[in-house]
Design an enzyme around this catalytic site. Structure first.
Site, mmCIF file in Angstrom:
data_model
loop_
_atom_site.group_PDB
_atom_site.id
_atom_site.type_symbol
_atom_site.label_atom_id
_atom_site.label_comp_id
_atom_site.label_asym_id
_atom_site.label_seq_id
_atom_site.Cartn_x
_atom_site.Cartn_y
_atom_site.Cartn_z
ATOM 1 N N LYS A 13 0.844 -1.210 0.000
ATOM 2 C CA LYS A 13 0.000 0.000 0.000
ATOM 3 C C LYS A 13 0.873 1.253 0.000
ATOM 4 C CE LYS A 13 -2.051 -1.162 3.902
ATOM 5 N NZ LYS A 13 -1.474 -2.489 4.230
ATOM 6 N N ARG A 89 -9.476 0.944 8.599
ATOM 7 C CA ARG A 89 -9.163 -0.465 8.830
ATOM 8 C C ARG A 89 -10.287 -1.154 9.587
ATOM 9 N NH1 ARG A 89 -3.265 0.361 8.300
ATOM 10 N NH2 ARG A 89 -2.181 -1.611 8.293
ATOM 11 N N ARG A 128 11.526 -6.546 3.624
ATOM 12 C CA ARG A 128 11.551 -5.154 4.099
ATOM 13 C C ARG A 128 12.495 -5.030 5.313
ATOM 14 N NH1 ARG A 128 5.938 -2.250 5.193
ATOM 15 N NH2 ARG A 128 5.793 -3.688 6.934
ATOM 16 N N ARG A 140 11.400 -2.243 11.544
ATOM 17 C CA ARG A 140 10.115 -1.899 12.171
ATOM 18 C C ARG A 140 9.777 -2.895 13.269
ATOM 19 N NH1 ARG A 140 5.571 -0.369 7.773
ATOM 20 N NH2 ARG A 140 4.368 -1.591 9.255
ATOM 21 N N ARG A 151 -1.142 -9.482 12.871
ATOM 22 C CA ARG A 151 -1.654 -8.416 11.996
ATOM 23 C C ARG A 151 -2.574 -8.999 10.921
ATOM 24 N NH1 ARG A 151 3.492 -5.674 9.903
ATOM 25 N NH2 ARG A 151 2.124 -4.051 9.138
HETATM 26 P P1 B4P Z 1 4.784 -1.679 1.917
HETATM 27 O O1 B4P Z 1 4.394 -0.771 0.807
HETATM 28 O O2 B4P Z 1 5.784 -1.172 2.910
HETATM 29 O O3 B4P Z 1 3.507 -2.310 2.700
HETATM 30 P P2 B4P Z 1 2.201 -1.712 3.392
HETATM 31 O O4 B4P Z 1 1.048 -2.478 2.830
HETATM 32 O O5 B4P Z 1 2.139 -0.225 3.280
HETATM 33 O O6 B4P Z 1 2.492 -2.001 4.969
HETATM 34 P P3 B4P Z 1 1.803 -2.173 6.333
HETATM 35 O O7 B4P Z 1 0.378 -2.589 6.215
HETATM 36 O O8 B4P Z 1 2.784 -3.122 6.913
HETATM 37 O O9 B4P Z 1 1.865 -0.947 7.313
HETATM 38 P P4 B4P Z 1 1.031 0.244 7.963
HETATM 39 O O10 B4P Z 1 2.081 1.278 8.077
HETATM 40 O O11 B4P Z 1 -0.199 0.588 7.195
HETATM 41 O O12 B4P Z 1 5.374 -3.020 1.233
HETATM 42 C C1 B4P Z 1 5.948 -4.062 2.012
HETATM 43 C C2 B4P Z 1 7.244 -4.562 1.363
HETATM 44 O O13 B4P Z 1 6.973 -5.197 0.108
HETATM 45 C C3 B4P Z 1 8.275 -3.460 1.043
HETATM 46 O O14 B4P Z 1 9.565 -3.958 1.330
HETATM 47 C C4 B4P Z 1 8.132 -3.223 -0.455
HETATM 48 O O15 B4P Z 1 9.361 -2.812 -1.046
HETATM 49 C C5 B4P Z 1 7.705 -4.584 -0.951
HETATM 50 N N1 B4P Z 1 6.785 -4.508 -2.084
HETATM 51 C C6 B4P Z 1 5.739 -3.654 -2.211
HETATM 52 N N2 B4P Z 1 5.077 -3.881 -3.380
HETATM 53 C C7 B4P Z 1 5.720 -4.934 -3.981
HETATM 54 C C8 B4P Z 1 5.503 -5.658 -5.210
HETATM 55 N N3 B4P Z 1 4.498 -5.358 -6.047
HETATM 56 N N4 B4P Z 1 6.352 -6.679 -5.503
HETATM 57 C C9 B4P Z 1 7.373 -7.014 -4.661
HETATM 58 N N5 B4P Z 1 7.629 -6.358 -3.488
HETATM 59 C C10 B4P Z 1 6.808 -5.341 -3.156
HETATM 60 O O16 B4P Z 1 0.540 -0.220 9.445
HETATM 61 C C11 B4P Z 1 1.382 -0.464 10.573
HETATM 62 C C12 B4P Z 1 0.605 -0.586 11.902
HETATM 63 O O17 B4P Z 1 0.050 0.710 12.291
HETATM 64 C C13 B4P Z 1 -0.625 -1.517 11.938
HETATM 65 O O18 B4P Z 1 -0.279 -2.864 12.165
HETATM 66 C C14 B4P Z 1 -1.444 -0.914 13.122
HETATM 67 O O19 B4P Z 1 -0.930 -1.315 14.379
HETATM 68 C C15 B4P Z 1 -1.213 0.578 12.967
HETATM 69 N N6 B4P Z 1 -2.274 1.223 12.146
HETATM 70 C C16 B4P Z 1 -2.087 1.794 10.916
HETATM 71 N N7 B4P Z 1 -3.255 2.286 10.443
HETATM 72 C C17 B4P Z 1 -4.211 1.991 11.387
HETATM 73 C C18 B4P Z 1 -5.621 2.217 11.465
HETATM 74 N N8 B4P Z 1 -6.280 2.804 10.450
HETATM 75 N N9 B4P Z 1 -6.289 1.786 12.566
HETATM 76 C C19 B4P Z 1 -5.644 1.188 13.594
HETATM 77 N N10 B4P Z 1 -4.313 0.955 13.582
HETATM 78 C C20 B4P Z 1 -3.589 1.336 12.491
#
Ligand code: B4P
Length: 194
Positions: A13, A89, A128, A140, A151
């Site tokens: 995302k 979420r 990552r 992280r 998660r």
């Molecule tokens: P990212 O792009 O880093 O993944 P993400 O989906 O954004 O991450 P995430 O869900 O973990 O975190 P968030 O900060 O929202 O990609 C992951 C990896 O894959 C990277 O290394 C990237 O390079 C690689 N990659 C990406 N696309 C690729 C592809 N197409 N092919 C190959 N590799 C690829 O949340 C963190 C925490 O914050 C939650 O657990 C929760 O505790 C809290 N939180 C956040 N929002 C909340 C909410 N609305 N309500 C309650 N708690 C919340």
């Protein structure tokens, strides 16, 4: 153009949101980044959020909704819209967002749902963590296989309920998030530019 991205942890995302911001001049609101910044700064909110984030649990709706309300009300005229990454979420976050956007007269155009298998998420989260280590950045606190499991359970329990919510509103668009980064960007672009 006002967009929400939903999907399991590690689906990419944040990666796609950064690209959409550059391509379309959108304001990026990542609740994960906002929470990590608050934790790093040691604010009251950050201290409250740390336990949940470290454990892979969701931070309380009240805290996260407050953060989003604050950021959206700071939207500048120069922003061509916003991209919400990782919010909502839960169903109550979705309902709060709907009423907030109604008040601000900013209708939602698309909800992009990332579809991907669990096995790939495990690989991506592990990669990552490796990348952070190699770059000399801290890993992280929630990027471990044990926390990822929690998660994913949270995602299945709370976030998956958003799919029917947005399907009913005819806003939902699915992308195959198992494809490579450029391919996922192209899939999203194809319906944004339609
Ligand atoms: P990212 O792009 O880093 O993944 P993400 O989906 O954004 O991450 P995430 O869900 O973990 O975190 P968030 O900060 O929202 O990609 C992951 C990896 O894959 C990277 O290394 C990237 O390079 C690689 N990659 C990406 N696309 C690729 C592809 N197409 N092919 C190959 N590799 C690829 O949340 C963190 C925490 O914050 C939650 O657990 C929760 O505790 C809290 N939180 C956040 N929002 C909340 C909410 N609305 N309500 C309650 N708690 C919340």
């Amino acid at each position: 153009m006002n967009i929400v991205i939903i999907g399991p942890p590690g689906a990419g995302k944040g990666t796609q949101a950064e690209r959409l911001v550059l391509k379309y001049g959108l304001m990026h609101i990542s609740t994960g980044d906002l929470l990590r910044d608050a934790i790093k700064a040691g604010t009251i909110l950050g201290r409250e959020a740390k336990t949940a984030v470290d454990a892979g649990e969701l931070v309380s709706d009240e805290v996260v909704i407050g953060l989003v309300r604050d950021r959206l009300s700071k939207k500048q005229k120069a922003d061509h819209g916003f991209i919400l990454d990782g919010f909502p979420r839960t169903l109550s976050q979705a309902a709060a967002l709907e009423s907030l956007l109604r008040d601000l007269a900013m209708p939602l155009d698309h909800v992009v749902a990332f579809d991907i298998e669990v096995g790939l998420l495990e690989e991506r989260i592990a990669r990552r963590a490796e990348q952070s280590l190699r770059a000399g950045k801290p890993i992280r606190s929630d990027d471990s296989p044990e926390v990822l499991k929690i998660r994913l359970e949270e995602f299945a329990r709370a976030t998956a309920a958003l799919t029917p919510f947005y399907e009913q509103r005819r806003l939902l668009r699915f992308v195959d998030a198992s494809a490579d980064v450029d391919d996922v960007t192209a899939q999203i672009g194809s319906f944004l530019e339609r």
